[in-house]
Design an enzyme around this catalytic site. Structure first.
Site, PDB file in Angstrom:
ATOM      1  N   CYS A   1       0.823  -1.215   0.000  1.00 20.90           N
ATOM      2  CA  CYS A   1       0.000   0.000   0.000  1.00 20.90           C
ATOM      3  C   CYS A   1       0.854   1.262   0.000  1.00 20.90           C
ATOM      4  CB  CYS A   1      -0.876  -0.004   1.246  1.00 20.90           C
ATOM      5  SG  CYS A   1       0.136   0.047   2.740  1.00 20.90           S
TER       6      CYS A   1
ATOM      7  N   CYS B   1       3.591 -11.745 -10.028  1.00 19.96           N
ATOM      8  CA  CYS B   1       2.131 -11.603  -9.873  1.00 19.96           C
ATOM      9  C   CYS B   1       1.736 -10.138  -9.848  1.00 19.96           C
ATOM     10  CB  CYS B   1       1.651 -12.301  -8.605  1.00 19.96           C
ATOM     11  SG  CYS B   1       1.842 -11.329  -7.099  1.00 19.96           S
TER      12      CYS B   1
ATOM     13  N   GLY C   1       1.831   8.605  13.967  1.00 17.03           N
ATOM     14  CA  GLY C   1       1.947   7.680  12.826  1.00 17.03           C
ATOM     15  C   GLY C   1       0.740   6.773  12.719  1.00 17.03           C
TER      16      GLY C   1
ATOM     17  N   VAL D   1      -1.974   2.517  16.970  1.00 17.44           N
ATOM     18  CA  VAL D   1      -3.429   2.644  17.120  1.00 17.44           C
ATOM     19  C   VAL D   1      -4.134   2.006  15.916  1.00 17.44           C
ATOM     20  CG1 VAL D   1      -5.323   4.304  17.300  1.00 17.44           C
ATOM     21  CG2 VAL D   1      -3.215   4.669  18.588  1.00 17.44           C
TER      22      VAL D   1
ATOM     23  N   ALA E   1       6.279   8.047  15.514  1.00 14.95           N
ATOM     24  CA  ALA E   1       7.017   8.996  16.337  1.00 14.95           C
ATOM     25  C   ALA E   1       7.593   8.307  17.567  1.00 14.95           C
ATOM     26  CB  ALA E   1       6.100  10.124  16.756  1.00 14.95           C
TER      27      ALA E   1
ATOM     28  N   GLY F   1       5.001   7.798  20.435  1.00 16.06           N
ATOM     29  CA  GLY F   1       4.125   6.637  20.302  1.00 16.06           C
ATOM     30  C   GLY F   1       4.806   5.371  20.772  1.00 16.06           C
TER      31      GLY F   1
ATOM     32  N   GLN G   1      -6.873 -20.785  -8.475  1.00  9.05           N
ATOM     33  CA  GLN G   1      -6.031 -21.536  -9.407  1.00  9.05           C
ATOM     34  C   GLN G   1      -6.824 -22.644 -10.077  1.00  9.05           C
ATOM     35  OE1 GLN G   1      -2.790 -21.657  -5.998  1.00  9.05           O
ATOM     36  NE2 GLN G   1      -2.089 -22.882  -7.689  1.00  9.05           N
TER      37      GLN G   1
ATOM     38  N   GLU H   1      -5.630 -23.360  -4.802  1.00 14.26           N
ATOM     39  CA  GLU H   1      -6.001 -24.495  -5.643  1.00 14.26           C
ATOM     40  C   GLU H   1      -7.340 -25.088  -5.207  1.00 14.26           C
ATOM     41  OE1 GLU H   1      -2.905 -27.382  -6.206  1.00 14.26           O
ATOM     42  OE2 GLU H   1      -4.280 -28.896  -6.935  1.00 14.26           O
TER      43      GLU H   1
ATOM     44  N   ARG I   1       3.163 -37.582  -2.713  1.00 15.46           N
ATOM     45  CA  ARG I   1       4.283 -36.880  -3.361  1.00 15.46           C
ATOM     46  C   ARG I   1       5.514 -36.901  -2.455  1.00 15.46           C
ATOM     47  NH1 ARG I   1       6.122 -34.514  -8.204  1.00 15.46           N
ATOM     48  NH2 ARG I   1       3.960 -34.065  -8.761  1.00 15.46           N
TER      49      ARG I   1
ATOM     50  N   PHE J   1       4.378 -29.484  -2.962  1.00 14.42           N
ATOM     51  CA  PHE J   1       3.317 -30.457  -2.716  1.00 14.42           C
ATOM     52  C   PHE J   1       3.813 -31.735  -2.030  1.00 14.42           C
ATOM     53  CE2 PHE J   1      -0.300 -33.132  -4.190  1.00 14.42           C
ATOM     54  CZ  PHE J   1      -1.339 -32.253  -4.032  1.00 14.42           C
TER      55      PHE J   1
ATOM     56  N   GLU K   1       8.103 -25.741  -9.259  1.00 11.86           N
ATOM     57  CA  GLU K   1       8.316 -26.249  -7.907  1.00 11.86           C
ATOM     58  C   GLU K   1       9.733 -26.741  -7.590  1.00 11.86           C
ATOM     59  OE1 GLU K   1       4.231 -28.276  -6.656  1.00 11.86           O
ATOM     60  OE2 GLU K   1       4.822 -28.770  -8.691  1.00 11.86           O
TER      61      GLU K   1
END
Ligand SMILES: Cc1cc2nc3c(=O)[nH]c(=O)nc-3n(C[C@H](O)[C@H](O)[C@H](O)COP(=O)(O)OP(=O)(O)OC[C@H]3O[C@@H](n4cnc5c(N)ncnc54)[C@H](O)[C@@H]3O)c2cc1C
Ligand code: FES
Ligand code: FES
Length: 1365
Positions: A56, A118, A292, A296, A379, A382, A802, A837, A915, A949, A1297
């Protein structure tokens, strides 16, 4: 409001140069919510909501009137209250460039360097870099290091991001990043010409002048080393950057306005004078003072706190000023940590060294304090006032004797010293409710004082401390006698504590070995910790207090030895090294791959490192993810009601309070899905959409609140009360499951008589190992939008899945409609890694139910903590083994029981187990093998697919066994492993013949490339000379079977539509989650159709284009879908053939037009099923589960700090067989990304569950994935050349993988280093180290004179904070 004050009630700020005025803004909104919801600027992403991922990140700019300059800083929009933006300019990723108006240099370089997979982290990373450039147009790599401390990426492994941005730094080379890169000198390294005949010299580089997309080294060999061409980058022109709004420069009234912004539940004040602030605090003693909002904001979001009054003191001089005084520096309480850093750095650079020792320690601590974005906003006040027991500043301030000035309207000002009396309990202190912290005085040190701080965290960068400490000692001049000692610790009690008795007892003593002995004993008494203490790791935390003191002891001794050389001996080299502070270095790397064959058409993109097709859009924020889709006017939002008990009967669900919340539309639960409709499950129907009678794990869905918006739905969901009656047994751990024999039907692979084989073995060893689970931590959490069509049961689901076909099927079942009424559409995902998946249906099915019932679109995007709690992760595994071998190290027999913690439903757990069993040989001939697998049924959320897997677990255990055999025989690991490596023609324990086996080639190349043998000798030498730091170097090979082990899944479809203008719309069954599948598929189509990639477009994956698809998983998507695309495109070309023959010089468009007018179909479907595989029959030990195997090998060297358990990855070399790569940039990106994810799995990522099965690590604050600084300092990847794979499209091989498993080399290098430390203590060379190799495990395995002092609590006599599941 104070009298005689005109308050401003309209928020005014600028976003991307445009003015925003809002008189009805809700103070509860974050800047992120405002940008995404109100301004529809969706480039800025929500990844965690707690300041921990950086997705963000935006840039804030303000005008510093005192210095007449514009100041830019990056912040987390998810924590910044939008109301705090008054008078500021916000720049988001959309504001700096776009694909239509032109990309900013930062955006272009990130995308073109393959730094965006991605893309979900990409806008945040772009904005961190952009902010850096706005502050410093020619930064260094060290600056990048600082600015990226608050950004995470789960896909790339960071290397391409750093390399892309290197071109913008003063260290731009266009080369490998090594100091002596040939590009710096304009010379090609001599090794460039000798690569094929000799080792790569890794002290230099192996590069060439840039001549094109893919570059060969000497014009003769087939090796390329340039994945992108920096010379093609658009130059960075700072003059083109968006300008600071002139209005904000001219007008100062916005700065001086008393702000009062009222929302339905919260009022926000921004006073402009101290008296106003103190008055407000008197009126509202419970008000929160936010600077900041980094504490909180997290409390509000994740602890459901509501603070009706917020006061923002950032426009009050007294709280923002900095005073340089004779005795020290006084910081206003609202001074941000970044400003403190700048000020203290200035002091350190200008004042005599002895005066600034506290400042240096604070600076060092701030280096490891949170991420840059948090430090820019948060700060000092804080940090102190929150009083967190693991605050990083408080131990330093207490040890330094900092003084606080407090003020209140009625009581005036008073000063208090930050000592043992300041904190009165967990997050409590002596400050009165009506008082405000005004300033903090940090004193200078004196000539005879020494000061240091320490911190140990799970991850070095951006992590809260496990334990931290501040130490100050004052000695009598000329004697070294202690006259004063202050020691403060965090992480050892509910508050920061001082070791009072130790401090007192040591005064008057000389700084010598007897003081060390006394201090360590006294500290243990001063800092007791209950074995049940919150946070766990009790023995480690106690050990850290001693280790920190020991380091301090050494540092002080070194300091004293310079002052009193006659009395105090200097530090030895190894002691010196023990005191050294970790320093980052800019990483270097090489990427080598095979160049395309001579004569390949320039239009043919196969084998070329072309850019991910969405990368540019991802870098500009234009790429659309589910939650970025525009809202429907009648859309609703859903929030989940989750079980809080691991195993309990539901007695009653009380929805009454939730239904009272205005805006709640309806609450769904099991009653809304009668009978079979409520039964679900991706493999077997053993789950319920909504728990009806009982819950079997914490985090199970019981209800769904649907409301007008996200905040309302989430608020109401917390008001639904569920009454339970607990059911026994509660099974949490694998050990519990073994005790209760709680598992699905076990299965065994057996290829002979193990007893007989053991009887002919020279030696038999037995052991066990546990490997913990892993959270997927895809940056985009589960997001779905269900849109009912209100006709014949039709519903369209936009999903981050997926597995669109399974989603379609499960939604149709719950809605009781045929599959043909449900369309599941997936444009892209912000990462998947297996986590999307099957478990996405836990979320997508209920919201579809709600949407269908209400006849309105319903959307959901899980919060990070919900996602982590609900969706399960990688299975924890336990392995118990017995191995027989000869004295020379030849393997004879292996008998293994492996258990995975499947959780409360079957999901894919048995397939994962299989697997693991198939991978248990790794790359070795074991002789006779018998392996039995148990999928344990427990009361945890269902664990599921995760990259590899089961392979990463199976292979890890094998390597454990090999390493222990080598240790037992006192042989080098390589010597043992090498003689047992598979060759073509060998048969695996599951009876499959190895064909085209390249593992030995990978092994030998990586040995040479890494200079393994000389470096191993150097490691041994280092270990001989050093006691407190140890090194290890490890080589591991990997073999990984490619195919779904469920044979029917090995099929794929594609649809190619060619339009009259010649453009091509391609659809196939695979989904794009960052792995570059769409890019590769376009490359395949481009080669067959013989048209440029630009003419081919993939819009999405949708069940109405290609039906009955398999999930994008098992590394098989390119193999399967690539062949289906090839098939479809071949059909088109066959139909076009007559037109091509008729007009061989014609163009594509002309042929298409001709075919169209002749009424030839220009769309074709393609289909593929993998031939010659037959699954596996456990009873008969026969079958052919895999189409082929992928191979690779890696060498890693690490350094371990034996006193703290910290480690650094010094270097990794990888050689990976990916056949003839379809796209080397994407394949190398997969290798680096997978390796980094594996590094997290094996060394850092630790999921903690309470004994009751509650996940305690629920976000980036507590769950640590690798960051920018955790990757190998030197990272060399090469793709094996001349190894075409006859079994997959265009001779390529799967890559997603297998490279993850190579990160086991980091673990085993660590284990080797620990072994060296243990050898110094005379401990047995064969020992158990469970994974992940966290700092706690490493430290406690490196037993020494300090750990021996710590007594262990007897298991069973206490309730631990967390259990190993
Ligand atoms: C992702 C992340 C990483 C973090 N990493 C670290 C870390 O590595 N080390 C660490 O120690 N902390 C860390 N923190 C905690 C936090 O960032 C710090 O404690 C920070 O200093 C808080 O400052 P703030 O201005 O954001 O506080 P705010 O959230 O604005 O306020 C915090 C509290 O202090 C009170 N307060 C603030 N100013 C005053 C005042 N003048 N008078 C009275 N009361 C006041 C408020 O009322 C409130 O209760 C992290 C937080 C996050 C979200
Ligand atoms: S979403 Fe803000 S830091 Fe993760
Ligand atoms: S590209 Fe960074 S998280 Fe996916």
């Amino acid at each position: 409001m104070p009298q005689n004050v005109d308050s401003c009630t309209t928020l005014v700020f600028f976003v991307n140069g445009k003015k925003v005025e809002d008189s009805s803004v809700d103070p509860e909104w974050t800047l992120l919510t405002y940008l995404r919801t109100k301004l529809r600027l969706c480039g800025t992403k929500l990844g965690c909501g707690e300041g921990g991922c950086g997705a963000c990140t935006v840039m804030l700019s303000s005008y510093d009137r005192a210095h007449e300059k514009v100041v830019h800083y990056s912040v987390n929009a998810c924590l910044a209250p939008v109301v705090a933006m008054h008078g500021l300019a916000v720049t988001t990723v959309e504001g700096i460039g776009s694909t239509t108006t032109g990309l900013h240099a930062v955006q272009e370089r990130l995308a073109r360097s393959h730094g965006s997979q991605c893309g979900f982290c990409t806008p945040g990373i772009v904005m961190s870099m952009y902010t850096l450039l706005r502050n410093n147009p020619k930064p260094s790599m060290a600056d990048l290091d600082e600015y990226f401390t608050g950004n995470l990426c789960r896909c790339t492994g960071y290397r391409p991001i750093l390399e892309g941005f290197r071109s913008l730094t003063s260290e731009a080379t266009g080369g490998c990043g090594k100091v002596n890169c040939c590009r710096n000198s304009g010379q090609i390294s001599p090794e460039a010409n000798t690569y094929d005949s000799g080792p790569v010299d890794n002290t230099s580089c192996n590069t060439n002048e840039v001549t094109g997309i893919a570059n060969d080294l000497n014009g003769e060999t087939d090796v390329c080393d340039v994945l992108c061409d920096p010379s093609q980058f658009k130059p960075y022109d700072p003059s083109q950057d968006i300008i600071f709004p002139p209005e904000l420069k001219i007008r100062n009234d916005l700065d001086n306005q008393y702000l009062e912004l009222r929302g339905p539940r919260v009022t926000f004040y921004r006073p402009t004078s101290l008296s106003q602030l103190l008055h407000l605090k008197t009126l509202h003693p419970a008000a929160k003072i936010i600077v900041g909002n980094t504490e909180v904001g997290v409390e509000v979001k994740f602890k459901n706190q509501v603070y009706p009054v917020l006061i923002n003191p950032t426009n009050i001089d007294r709280l923002t000023s900095i005073q340089l005084e004779e005795s020290g520096v006084v910081f206003g309480a609202s001074v941000t940590l970044t400003t403190i850093e700048d000020t203290l750095r200035d002091q350190v650079n200008t004042q005599p060294e002895h005066r600034t020792r506290v400042f240096s320690a604070v600076l060092e601590m701030l280096r490891w304090f949170a991420g840059k974005q948090i430090r820019n906003a948060a700060a000092i006040g804080g940090n102190i006032m929150t009083g967190s027991p693991i605050s990083d500043l408080n131990p330093l301030l207490m040890a330094a004797g900092a003084t606080l000035t407090l003020g209140s309207q009625g009581g005036g000002e008073r000063q208090v010293v930050m000592d043992q009396h300041f904190f009165t309990g967990y997050r409590r202190n002596i400050v009165k409710p009506e008082e405000v912290l005004l300033s903090v005085h940090i004193p200078y040190t004196q000539q005879d004082e020494y000061f240091l701080g320490y911190k140990q965290a799970r991850r070095r960068d951006d992590d809260i401390a496990i334990v931290n400490a501040g130490f100050r000692v004052r000695v009598r001049p000329g004697s070294g006698e202690v006259t004063r000692l202050d020691m403060a610790f965090g992480g050892m009690a509910p508050t920061t504590v001082m070791a009072l008795n130790t401090m007192k007892e040591l005064v008057g003593r000389l700084w010598d070995a007897s003081l060390l002995e006394a201090a360590t004993s006294l500290l243990l008494q001063d800092l007791p910790l209950s074995p049940s203490a919150p946070g766990g790791m009790v023995e480690y935390r106690r050990a850290l207090t001693l280790s920190f003191f020991f380091k301090f002891y050494l540092s002080v001794r070194g300091w004293l030895s310079e002052r009193l050389p006659q009395q105090v001996a200097p530090l030895t080299k190894e002691e010196e090294l023990a005191t050294q502070i970790h320093r980052h270095t800019a990483p270097s790397s090489t990427q080598l791959f095979q160049k395309v064959p001579p004569g390949q058409s320039p239009v043919d993109p196969i084998g070329r490192p072309i850019t991910h097709t969405s990368a540019l859009k991802q870098a500009t924020g234009e790429a659309v993810y589910v939650d970025d889709m525009p809202t429907f006017s009648n859309e609703l939002y859903a929030a989940m009601v989750l079980s809080t008990r691991p195993h309990a009967k539901i007695l009653n669900i009380d929805e009454s309070e939730a239904l009272k919340v205005e805006g709640v539309e309806r609450i769904f639960c099991a009653r809304d899905l009668p009978g079979e409709r409520n039964i679900t499950g991706s493999v077997v129907p053993d789950e319920e959409v909504f728990a009806s009678e009982k819950v079997t794990c914490v985090g199970q869905l019981v209800g769904l609140v649907v409301a007008k918006d996200r905040a309302t739905a989430q608020r109401a969901s917390k008001l639904v009360k569920i009454h339970y009656q607990d059911i026994e047994p509660v099974i949490i751990t694998i050990q519990d499951a073994i005790h209760e024999k709680s598992w699905w039907e076990p299965c065994t692979i057996c290829n002979g008589d193990t007893e007989a084989a053991f009887s002919t073995s020279d030696h038999i060893l037995e052991g066990e190992m546990h490997l913990g689970g892993q959270e997927h931590f895809y940056l985009e959490t589960n997001a779905h939008l269900a849109v009912p069509k209100c006709e014949d049961g039709e519903l369209e689901l936009f999903s981050s899945s997926q597995n669109p076909t399974k989603t379609q099927e499960l939604v149709a079942k719950a809605l009781n409609v045929p599959n043909n009424r449900i369309v599941c559409r997936v444009k892209r995902m912000g990462g998947g890694f297996g986590g999307k998946e099957t478990r996405t249906s836990v979320v997508s099915v209920p919201i579809s139910v709600a949407a269908a019932a209400l006849g309105r679109p319903v959307r959901i995007m899980l919060d990070r903590d919900e996602d982590m709690v609900i969706t399960g992760g990688r299975h924890p595994f336990l392995c118990r083994w017995k191995v027989g071998f000869t004295t020379q190290g030849k393997f004879r027999a292996l008998e293994v029981d492996i258990y995975n913690n499947a959780g409360c439903s079957l999901d894919l757990s048995v397939s994962v187990l299989h697997r693991a069993m198939f991978t248990l040989d790794n790359a070795y001939k074991w002789g006779v093998v018998r392996v039995t697998g148990y999928a344990c049924k427990t009361n945890l959320p269902s664990n599921t697919a995760f990259r590899g897997f089961g392979g990463p677990q199976g292979m890890m255990f094998t390597e454990d066994i090999v390493s222990r055999i080598a240790a037992f025989l006192n042989l080098d690991y390589v010597q043992v492993a090498e003689q047992n490596l598979y060759e073509s023609g060998d048969v695996t324990h599951f009876n499959q013949v190895m064909e085209n086996c390249t593992v030995r080639r990978c092994w030998e190349e990586v040995l040479t490339q890494s200079k393994y043998h000389p470096r191993t000798a150097a490691v041994h030498q280092f270990n001989k000379e050093n006691r407190y730091k140890k090194r290890g170097i490890s080589l591991v090979p990997v073999k990984f079977g490619i195919s779904f082990t469920a044979t029917f899944l090995n099929q794929a479809g594609a649809l190619v539509c060619v339009y009259i203008d010649g453009s091509v719309l391609l659809s196939h069954g695979g989904t794009e989650m960052g792995q570059g599948l769409h890019t590769k598929m376009i490359q395949v189509a481009s080669r067959v159709l013989k048209i440029p990639t630009e003419q081919i477009y993939i819009a999405e994956t949708s069940t109405d284009k290609v039906p009955n698809t398999s999930p994008s998983a098992a590394s098989a998507s390119s193999d399967l879908n690539g062949m289906a695309v090839l098939d479809a495109c071949t059909k088109i070309m066959e139909r076009l053939q007559p037109y091509i023959e008729k007009n061989p010089k014609g163009t594509w468009k002309e042929w298409i037009k001709g075919a169209y007018f002749d009424r030839v179909s220009l769309s074709a479907t393609g289909f593929y099923k993998t031939p010659n595989i037959s699954g596996y029959n456990f009873e008969r030990n026969e079958g052919r589960p895999f189409n082929y195997f992928s191979y690779g090998a890696a060498v890693t060297e690490v350094e371990v700090d034996c006193l703290t358990g910290d480690h650094s990855v010094l270097r990794t070399d990888i050689v990976m067989d990916v056949g003839d790569s379809l796209n080397p940039a994407i394949d190398i990106g997969q290798i680096e990304g997978a390796f980094t994810q594996g590094l997290g799995l094996y060394t850092m990522e630790e999921l903690c569950y309470s004994p009751e099965g509650v996940l305690l690590t629920r976000g980036p604050g507590t769950y640590k994935i690798p960051g920018f600084q955790d990757i190998p300092k030197e990272f060399n990847v090469s793709l094996l050349r001349g190894a075409p794979n006859p079994k997959a499209v265009f001779s390529s091989k799967a890559v997603g993988e297998p490279p993850l498993l190579l990160a086991a080399s980091v673990f085993y290098a660590i284990k080797q280093a620990v072994g060296a430390a243990r050898a110094d203590q005379g401990l047995h060379p064969v020992f158990q180290l469970d994974a992940p190799a966290t700092s706690a495990r490493i430290r406690m395995a490196c037993q020494d004179f300090l750990t021996k002092k710590i007594e262990s609590a007897t298991p069973g006599t206490f309730k631990p904070w967390s259990v190993i599941v």
